[in-house]
Design a protein around this motif. Structure first.
Motif, short mmCIF file in Angstrom:
data_model
loop_
_atom_site.label_atom_id
_atom_site.label_comp_id
_atom_site.label_asym_id
_atom_site.label_seq_id
_atom_site.Cartn_x
_atom_site.Cartn_y
_atom_site.Cartn_z
N VAL A 146 -6.56 -10.82 -9.19
CA VAL A 146 -5.11 -10.59 -9.31
C VAL A 146 -4.42 -11.61 -8.41
CG1 VAL A 146 -3.21 -8.97 -8.91
CG2 VAL A 146 -5.41 -8.14 -9.79
N GLU A 147 -3.48 -12.39 -8.96
CA GLU A 147 -2.70 -13.33 -8.16
C GLU A 147 -1.66 -12.55 -7.38
OE1 GLU A 147 -0.96 -16.42 -10.53
OE2 GLU A 147 -2.89 -17.04 -11.34
N ILE A 148 -1.51 -12.87 -6.10
CA ILE A 148 -0.62 -12.13 -5.21
C ILE A 148 0.50 -13.05 -4.72
CG2 ILE A 148 -0.49 -10.80 -3.06
CD1 ILE A 148 -3.63 -10.47 -3.43
N TYR A 149 1.72 -12.58 -4.89
CA TYR A 149 2.91 -13.30 -4.42
C TYR A 149 3.62 -12.41 -3.41
CZ TYR A 149 2.01 -16.54 -8.22
OH TYR A 149 1.42 -17.46 -9.04
N GLY B 238 0.79 -1.22 0.00
CA GLY B 238 0.00 0.00 0.00
C GLY B 238 0.82 1.27 0.00
N ARG B 239 1.95 1.24 0.65
CA ARG B 239 2.79 2.44 0.73
C ARG B 239 4.09 2.29 -0.06
NH1 ARG B 239 -0.03 5.91 3.73
NH2 ARG B 239 -1.34 5.06 5.38
N ALA B 240 4.09 1.41 -1.03
CA ALA B 240 5.24 1.31 -1.93
C ALA B 240 5.37 2.63 -2.68
CB ALA B 240 5.04 0.17 -2.93
N PRO C 190 -4.80 -6.85 4.71
CA PRO C 190 -6.09 -7.49 4.48
C PRO C 190 -7.04 -6.77 3.52
CG PRO C 190 -5.95 -6.63 6.71
CD PRO C 190 -4.60 -6.50 6.11
N LYS C 191 -7.15 -5.46 3.60
CA LYS C 191 -8.07 -4.74 2.72
C LYS C 191 -7.58 -4.75 1.28
CE LYS C 191 -9.92 -1.84 6.37
NZ LYS C 191 -10.00 -0.47 6.91
N ALA C 192 -6.29 -4.54 1.09
CA ALA C 192 -5.71 -4.59 -0.25
C ALA C 192 -5.83 -6.00 -0.82
CB ALA C 192 -4.25 -4.16 -0.22
N GLN D 92 -6.30 1.96 -2.27
CA GLN D 92 -5.94 2.86 -3.37
C GLN D 92 -4.85 2.23 -4.25
OE1 GLN D 92 -4.96 6.84 -2.26
NE2 GLN D 92 -7.00 7.29 -1.50
N ALA D 93 -3.85 1.62 -3.61
CA ALA D 93 -2.78 0.98 -4.36
C ALA D 93 -3.34 -0.19 -5.17
CB ALA D 93 -1.68 0.50 -3.42
N ALA D 94 -4.27 -0.95 -4.59
CA ALA D 94 -4.90 -2.06 -5.32
C ALA D 94 -5.62 -1.54 -6.55
CB ALA D 94 -5.87 -2.81 -4.40
N LYS D 95 -6.33 -0.43 -6.41
CA LYS D 95 -7.02 0.17 -7.56
C LYS D 95 -6.03 0.54 -8.66
CE LYS D 95 -10.22 3.91 -8.85
NZ LYS D 95 -9.75 3.91 -10.20
N THR D 96 -4.90 1.08 -8.27
CA THR D 96 -3.87 1.44 -9.26
C THR D 96 -3.40 0.21 -10.02
OG1 THR D 96 -3.15 3.33 -7.95
CG2 THR D 96 -1.58 2.47 -9.57
N VAL D 97 -3.11 -0.87 -9.30
CA VAL D 97 -2.65 -2.11 -9.92
C VAL D 97 -3.72 -2.68 -10.85
CG1 VAL D 97 -2.08 -4.53 -9.41
CG2 VAL D 97 -0.97 -2.68 -8.14
N ILE D 98 -4.95 -2.69 -10.39
CA ILE D 98 -6.06 -3.20 -11.19
C ILE D 98 -6.26 -2.35 -12.44
CG2 ILE D 98 -8.57 -3.55 -11.19
CD1 ILE D 98 -8.19 -4.17 -8.09
N ASP D 99 -6.21 -1.02 -12.28
CA ASP D 99 -6.38 -0.11 -13.42
C ASP D 99 -5.29 -0.29 -14.47
OD1 ASP D 99 -8.67 0.90 -12.24
OD2 ASP D 99 -7.74 2.80 -11.61
#
Length: 119
Positions: A85-88, A21-23, A74-76, A54-61
């Motif tokens: 989205v697969e998460i590693y 989230g804060r990357a 948890p929220k992300a 918000q970061a998840a939305k950016t990745v999805i967009d």
């Protein structure tokens, strides 16, 4: 396929940022064209709350099908999973090293968030 990678700086030799989230930035790597694109995550860096979503939305967009990161809250995690989205997690090293480990199927696929919120 597009892979999103959390990175500390917007260059091809950057290290993976352990935070999602804060990357500071995301590297978007296209496996078909082998092109790199960098997207700032500045909108989430100073956010009092909701940085992960918000970061998840950016990745999805950006159209990413895969996320490579150090940790995901948890929220992300929930937002990314809803978008399939697969998460590693526990990814370290440089962008090139992360991509190579992913392609060799040597990364840990997350089935749940691995940190509490506001990590």
């Amino acid at each position: 396929m597009k892979i999103a990678i959390t990175v500390k700086s917007p260059d091809k030799n950057a290290e993976v940022d352990p935070r999602f989230g804060r990357a500071a930035n995301f590297c978007i790597y296209d496996t078909e064209t082998t092109e790199f694109d960098f997207v700032s995550n500045s909108q989430s860096l100073d956010s009092a709350s909701g940085a992960g979503v918000q970061a998840a939305k950016t990745v999805i967009d950006q159209g990413a099908a895969v996320l490579l990161t150090g940790h995901c809250g948890p929220k992300a995690f929930k937002a990314l999973m809803a978008a399939e989205v697969e998460i590693y997690v526990n990814v370290t090293g440089t962008i090139a090293e992360a991509i190579e480990l992913f392609q060799q199927e040597k990364l840990e696929k997350a089935d749940t968030a691995d940190v509490e919120g506001h990590w």
